[in-house]
Design an enzyme around this catalytic site. Structure first.
Site, PDB file in Angstrom:
ATOM      1  N   HIS A 160      37.467  20.219  -5.436  1.00 55.69           N
ATOM      2  CA  HIS A 160      36.927  21.549  -5.768  1.00 55.69           C
ATOM      3  C   HIS A 160      35.591  21.628  -5.005  1.00 55.69           C
ATOM      4  CE1 HIS A 160      35.974  25.204  -7.716  1.00 55.69           C
ATOM      5  NE2 HIS A 160      36.124  24.878  -8.984  1.00 55.69           N
ATOM      6  N   ARG A 195      34.780  31.593 -13.542  1.00 52.49           N
ATOM      7  CA  ARG A 195      33.600  31.449 -12.686  1.00 52.49           C
ATOM      8  C   ARG A 195      33.929  31.541 -11.199  1.00 52.49           C
ATOM      9  NH1 ARG A 195      32.800  29.162 -17.464  1.00 52.49           N
ATOM     10  NH2 ARG A 195      34.977  28.701 -17.132  1.00 52.49           N
TER      11      ARG A 195
END
Ligand code: CP
Length: 312
Positions: free
Chosen positions: A136, A58
């Protein structure tokens, strides 16, 4: 308002106005990906390098599409096919890449702190695409965007983040971001997967996931991070699923309009059942769609340096 920073390292150091600016910019760029011709000239002549020391589907694909849809030149470096396998150091690798004059380097690495380290030695902008169990930030930004898009607001929403909290950079970035946006966060999961002193991050903590999902607006399930675990933290996958997995039966305890999220990749039948992952409450694929818009916004704000007014 201008995004007054060279790099995106984590949400810990970002404030509410910056996060709002990124979400508003993502909203205005999202429709480009819905056009027949998914391309605008905004970043023509700019160069983005994706440098991934860990696998990704992704994040890497969406950064590549984000750059290409804004007309930047995008180069993907997979370290298994690079001179890293000949023993080249991280510092040498990034300095050699910088010698080719990129504008932005997107990096994923298994060691916490690597994006910050390279940001301090490079002139290029650096975006953290995940560093070990640290942060992240682009995942948390796309999660916030997806929640705001569905619920119309962030302030005051209640969230349960469930699963392998100890090894999750997604949980850490989301906790920082959600608190800055005025959200209430509970973390839930096995005691063996809960970081020591996690309550110091201002979250509620429980090992009872039935209790955690009651009354929340958002349930975020996390993958068991086998690649970061040092030993056996639960007896079996079946046992884990029974105690900590989200299935249709358990979902009956949640609010009728609850939304279910998961950053992917999903361990189907372990932390989430296929019926829930593919069911009407699930926004898992919306998260992926929105990942492109959010990464377009970040490339635009860092490489363009344009002024965009924030709605909040
Ligand atoms: N959510 C996420 O980071 O997925 P990838 O590992 O596929 O990039």
């Amino acid at each position: 308002m201008r995004l007054a920073r060279k790099d995106i390292i984590g949400l810990k150091e970002m404030d509410k106005d910056e996060i709002s600016l990124i979400l508003d910019t993502s909203e205005s760029l999202k429709e480009i990906s819905e056009r027949d011709i998914k391309k605008v000239p905004t970043l023509r002549g700019k160069t983005v390098i994706n440098l991934f020391y860990e696998p990704s589907t992704r994040t890497r694909t969406s950064f590549e599409l984000a750059g290409k849809r804004l007309n930047a030149d995008v180069v993907n470096i997979t370290t298994s096919n690079s001179s890293v396998v000949k023993g080249e150091t991280l510092r040498d690798t990034v300095q050699n890449i910088e010698a080719m004059n990129p504008n932005i380097i997107v990096i994923r690495h298994s060691a916490p702190g690597v994006p910050n380290f390279i940001a301090n030695i490079l002139k290029s902008s650096v975006i953290n695409a995940g560093d070990g169990a640290h942060e992240h930030p682009t995942q948390a930004l796309l999660d916030l965007y997806t929640i705001r898009e569905k619920k119309g607001r962030l302030e005051g929403l209640k969230v349960a983040i469930i699963g392998d909290i100890a090894h999750s950079r997604v949980a850490r970035s989301n906790i920082y971001g959600m608190h800055k946006m005025g959200m209430d966060v509970t973390v839930a999961g096995a005691a063996t997967m809960m970081p020591l002193h996690i309550e110091r991050m201002g979250v509620k903590v429980t090992t009872d996931i039935d209790k955690a999902i009651e009354g929340v607006d958002v349930i975020m399930m996390l993958r068991i991070q086998m690649e970061r675990q040092m030993g056996n933290l639960f007896p079996s996958l079946r046992e884990y699923s029974r105690l900590f997995g989200l299935n249709l039966d358990r979902l009956k305890r949640a609010k009728e309009d609850v939304i279910i999220m998961h950053p992917g990749p999903v361990n189907r039948g372990v932390e989430i059942s296929p019926e829930v992952a593919d069911g009407p409450h699930s926004l898992i694929l919306d998260q992926v769609t929105n990942g492109v818009a959010v990464r377009m916004a970040l490339l635009y704000l860092l490489a363009g340096g344009f002024e965009v007014s924030s709605k909040e």
